[in-house]
Write a protein that holds these residues in place. Structure first.
Motif, PDB file in Angstrom:
ATOM      1  N   THR A  82       4.694 -13.476 -13.976  1.00 18.55           N
ATOM      2  CA  THR A  82       5.342 -14.415 -13.052  1.00 18.55           C
ATOM      3  C   THR A  82       4.975 -15.826 -13.482  1.00 18.55           C
ATOM      4  O   THR A  82       4.122 -16.455 -12.873  1.00 18.55           O
ATOM      5  N   PRO A  83       5.601 -16.335 -14.552  1.00 21.13           N
ATOM      6  CA  PRO A  83       5.199 -17.625 -15.094  1.00 21.13           C
ATOM      7  C   PRO A  83       5.648 -18.826 -14.283  1.00 21.13           C
ATOM      8  O   PRO A  83       5.164 -19.914 -14.492  1.00 21.13           O
ATOM      9  N   ASP A  84       6.549 -18.642 -13.380  1.00 22.01           N
ATOM     10  CA  ASP A  84       7.081 -19.761 -12.619  1.00 22.01           C
ATOM     11  C   ASP A  84       6.470 -19.783 -11.230  1.00 22.01           C
ATOM     12  O   ASP A  84       6.320 -18.750 -10.588  1.00 22.01           O
ATOM     13  N   ILE A  85       6.126 -20.950 -10.748  1.00 27.69           N
ATOM     14  CA  ILE A  85       5.523 -21.101  -9.421  1.00 27.69           C
ATOM     15  C   ILE A  85       6.408 -20.488  -8.342  1.00 27.69           C
ATOM     16  O   ILE A  85       5.927 -19.964  -7.350  1.00 27.69           O
ATOM     17  N   LEU A  86       7.725 -20.490  -8.535  1.00 24.11           N
ATOM     18  CA  LEU A  86       8.626 -19.934  -7.531  1.00 24.11           C
ATOM     19  C   LEU A  86       8.663 -18.410  -7.546  1.00 24.11           C
ATOM     20  O   LEU A  86       9.181 -17.801  -6.620  1.00 24.11           O
ATOM     21  N   ASP A  87       8.145 -17.775  -8.600  1.00 26.61           N
ATOM     22  CA  ASP A  87       8.155 -16.315  -8.648  1.00 26.61           C
ATOM     23  C   ASP A  87       6.889 -15.697  -8.079  1.00 26.61           C
ATOM     24  O   ASP A  87       6.748 -14.492  -8.044  1.00 26.61           O
ATOM     25  N   TRP A  88       5.931 -16.477  -7.647  1.00 25.44           N
ATOM     26  CA  TRP A  88       4.710 -15.887  -7.117  1.00 25.44           C
ATOM     27  C   TRP A  88       4.826 -15.525  -5.647  1.00 25.44           C
ATOM     28  O   TRP A  88       3.894 -15.043  -5.048  1.00 25.44           O
ATOM     29  N   TYR A  89       5.976 -15.767  -5.045  1.00 33.34           N
ATOM     30  CA  TYR A  89       6.176 -15.294  -3.682  1.00 33.34           C
ATOM     31  C   TYR A  89       7.355 -14.340  -3.662  1.00 33.34           C
ATOM     32  O   TYR A  89       8.150 -14.287  -4.591  1.00 33.34           O
ATOM     33  N   ALA A 144       0.822  -1.209   0.000  1.00 26.78           N
ATOM     34  CA  ALA A 144       0.000   0.000   0.000  1.00 26.78           C
ATOM     35  C   ALA A 144       0.855   1.258   0.000  1.00 26.78           C
ATOM     36  O   ALA A 144       1.996   1.258   0.462  1.00 26.78           O
ATOM     37  N   CYS A 145       0.252   2.325  -0.521  1.00 28.78           N
ATOM     38  CA  CYS A 145       0.917   3.627  -0.613  1.00 28.78           C
ATOM     39  C   CYS A 145      -0.137   4.718  -0.401  1.00 28.78           C
ATOM     40  O   CYS A 145      -1.240   4.623  -0.951  1.00 28.78           O
ATOM     41  N   ARG A 146       0.207   5.753   0.348  1.00 28.89           N
ATOM     42  CA  ARG A 146      -0.721   6.860   0.546  1.00 28.89           C
ATOM     43  C   ARG A 146      -0.947   7.590  -0.782  1.00 28.89           C
ATOM     44  O   ARG A 146      -0.016   7.841  -1.535  1.00 28.89           O
ATOM     45  N   HIS A 147      -2.192   7.900  -1.054  1.00 30.96           N
ATOM     46  CA  HIS A 147      -2.600   8.638  -2.250  1.00 30.96           C
ATOM     47  C   HIS A 147      -1.981  10.038  -2.208  1.00 30.96           C
ATOM     48  O   HIS A 147      -1.638  10.548  -1.147  1.00 30.96           O
ATOM     49  N   GLY A 148      -1.849  10.657  -3.351  1.00 26.85           N
ATOM     50  CA  GLY A 148      -1.314  12.012  -3.436  1.00 26.85           C
ATOM     51  C   GLY A 148      -2.148  13.042  -2.690  1.00 26.85           C
ATOM     52  O   GLY A 148      -1.649  14.112  -2.339  1.00 26.85           O
ATOM     53  N   ASN A 149      -3.427  12.741  -2.425  1.00 24.76           N
ATOM     54  CA  ASN A 149      -4.273  13.684  -1.684  1.00 24.76           C
ATOM     55  C   ASN A 149      -4.026  13.640  -0.174  1.00 24.76           C
ATOM     56  O   ASN A 149      -4.599  14.421   0.575  1.00 24.76           O
ATOM     57  N   GLY A 150      -3.166  12.722   0.282  1.00 20.84           N
ATOM     58  CA  GLY A 150      -2.812  12.640   1.695  1.00 20.84           C
ATOM     59  C   GLY A 150      -3.861  11.970   2.570  1.00 20.84           C
ATOM     60  O   GLY A 150      -3.648  11.816   3.774  1.00 20.84           O
ATOM     61  N   ARG A 151      -5.003  11.583   1.998  1.00 23.14           N
ATOM     62  CA  ARG A 151      -6.068  10.964   2.791  1.00 23.14           C
ATOM     63  C   ARG A 151      -6.294   9.505   2.394  1.00 23.14           C
ATOM     64  O   ARG A 151      -6.346   8.629   3.230  1.00 23.14           O
ATOM     65  N   ASP A 152      -6.449   9.256   1.101  1.00 23.36           N
ATOM     66  CA  ASP A 152      -6.763   7.922   0.595  1.00 23.36           C
ATOM     67  C   ASP A 152      -5.492   7.081   0.468  1.00 23.36           C
ATOM     68  O   ASP A 152      -4.381   7.584   0.647  1.00 23.36           O
ATOM     69  N   TRP A 153      -5.695   5.803   0.145  1.00 21.57           N
ATOM     70  CA  TRP A 153      -4.574   4.873  -0.025  1.00 21.57           C
ATOM     71  C   TRP A 153      -4.748   4.071  -1.297  1.00 21.57           C
ATOM     72  O   TRP A 153      -5.876   3.760  -1.696  1.00 21.57           O
ATOM     73  N   TRP A 154      -3.626   3.705  -1.921  1.00 23.52           N
ATOM     74  CA  TRP A 154      -3.593   2.762  -3.037  1.00 23.52           C
ATOM     75  C   TRP A 154      -3.090   1.432  -2.515  1.00 23.52           C
ATOM     76  O   TRP A 154      -2.135   1.384  -1.746  1.00 23.52           O
ATOM     77  N   ILE A 155      -3.708   0.349  -2.951  1.00 21.52           N
ATOM     78  CA  ILE A 155      -3.205  -1.001  -2.688  1.00 21.52           C
ATOM     79  C   ILE A 155      -3.025  -1.668  -4.043  1.00 21.52           C
ATOM     80  O   ILE A 155      -3.934  -1.642  -4.877  1.00 21.52           O
ATOM     81  N   ILE A 156      -1.856  -2.236  -4.273  1.00 23.62           N
ATOM     82  CA  ILE A 156      -1.593  -2.938  -5.529  1.00 23.62           C
ATOM     83  C   ILE A 156      -1.353  -4.407  -5.231  1.00 23.62           C
ATOM     84  O   ILE A 156      -0.605  -4.765  -4.323  1.00 23.62           O
ATOM     85  N   SER A 157      -2.008  -5.254  -6.017  1.00 24.13           N
ATOM     86  CA  SER A 157      -1.835  -6.694  -5.926  1.00 24.13           C
ATOM     87  C   SER A 157      -1.551  -7.222  -7.331  1.00 24.13           C
ATOM     88  O   SER A 157      -2.134  -6.757  -8.304  1.00 24.13           O
ATOM     89  N   HIS A 158      -0.679  -8.203  -7.428  1.00 20.99           N
ATOM     90  CA  HIS A 158      -0.204  -8.739  -8.699  1.00 20.99           C
ATOM     91  C   HIS A 158      -0.918 -10.052  -9.015  1.00 20.99           C
ATOM     92  O   HIS A 158      -0.919 -10.968  -8.198  1.00 20.99           O
ATOM     93  N   LYS A 159      -1.520 -10.132 -10.191  1.00 19.31           N
ATOM     94  CA  LYS A 159      -2.173 -11.370 -10.620  1.00 19.31           C
ATOM     95  C   LYS A 159      -1.117 -12.434 -10.913  1.00 19.31           C
ATOM     96  O   LYS A 159      -0.102 -12.164 -11.548  1.00 19.31           O
ATOM     97  N   TYR A 160      -1.370 -13.645 -10.466  1.00 18.69           N
ATOM     98  CA  TYR A 160      -0.458 -14.771 -10.687  1.00 18.69           C
ATOM     99  C   TYR A 160      -0.347 -15.091 -12.173  1.00 18.69           C
ATOM    100  O   TYR A 160      -1.338 -15.061 -12.907  1.00 18.69           O
ATOM    101  N   ASN A 161       0.869 -15.406 -12.621  1.00 19.23           N
ATOM    102  CA  ASN A 161       1.147 -15.832 -13.993  1.00 19.23           C
ATOM    103  C   ASN A 161       0.674 -14.792 -15.010  1.00 19.23           C
ATOM    104  O   ASN A 161       0.112 -15.123 -16.052  1.00 19.23           O
ATOM    105  N   SER A 162       0.903 -13.530 -14.692  1.00 20.06           N
ATOM    106  CA  SER A 162       0.432 -12.440 -15.537  1.00 20.06           C
ATOM    107  C   SER A 162       1.240 -11.186 -15.223  1.00 20.06           C
ATOM    108  O   SER A 162       1.960 -11.135 -14.239  1.00 20.06           O
ATOM    109  N   ASN A 163       1.084 -10.163 -16.059  1.00 16.55           N
ATOM    110  CA  ASN A 163       1.666  -8.863 -15.733  1.00 16.55           C
ATOM    111  C   ASN A 163       0.575  -7.875 -15.319  1.00 16.55           C
ATOM    112  O   ASN A 163       0.788  -6.673 -15.310  1.00 16.55           O
ATOM    113  N   LEU A 164      -0.582  -8.386 -14.941  1.00 17.32           N
ATOM    114  CA  LEU A 164      -1.713  -7.557 -14.542  1.00 17.32           C
ATOM    115  C   LEU A 164      -1.589  -7.143 -13.080  1.00 17.32           C
ATOM    116  O   LEU A 164      -1.324  -7.971 -12.210  1.00 17.32           O
TER     117      LEU A 164
END
Length: 166
Positions: A84-91, A41-61
């Protein structure tokens, strides 16, 4: 492999100030197959909200969740960087720089770090770079930035590496 991102609302006025879950319990925001440890997570530029980023497995999404006083919503998704095409890269680990301008992911098996620029106002990732580290002892797992956001640190089982992001 995680298959969803969900949330519950806590009312800190319940249970004599210790808090308790409200009627909003275990609500799903993202229903997808996700990488382990690549959520941060990262604080939004407005100083109030937050961004959360999650990575889809076996994808660049990347799933981008915006958390505001109205609650969390899946704001957008973005295809960028490597998959992350390899099972070992998903962690491994992902993190934002303290100033919120950079986002990094350690990819275990490939021994690499993906580095992106990040816009805290729009939630857009850009300028993907990948750094391969020749470490035969093990893959990379951890990532962290220096307090001034200039240096990125990554670790294997035996070594700590410092990368200058400038």
């Amino acid at each position: 492999v995680p298959e969803r991102v969900s949330y519950s609302l806590i009312d800190m006025n319940l249970d004599n100030g210790r808090g308790g879950i409200t009627s909003v319990k275990d609500s799903t925001i993202v229903s997808d197959t996700l990488d382990n440890g690549h959520m941060t997570a990262c604080r939004h530029g407005n100083g109030r909200d937050w961004w959360i980023i999650s990575h889809k497995y076996n994808s660049n999404l990347r799933h981008k969740i915006l958390v505001s006083p109205n609650g969390p919503i899946l704001e957008s998704t973005q295809s960028i960087g490597t998959s992350t095409p390899d099972i070992l890269d998903w962690y491994g680990q992902a993190c934002f720089s303290p100033d919120g301008t950079k986002y990094a992911i350690a990819l275990a098996r490939t021994g690499s770090v993906e580095l992106f620029d990040f816009d805290r106002c729009t939630g857009v990732l850009s300028n993907p770079r990948i750094v391969y580290i020749n470490d035969s002892t093990a893959g990379l797992l951890g990532v962290s930035f220096s307090p001034d956001s200039r240096f990125l640190y990554t670790s294997s089982s035996l070594y700590l590496y410092q990368l200058d992001t400038w």
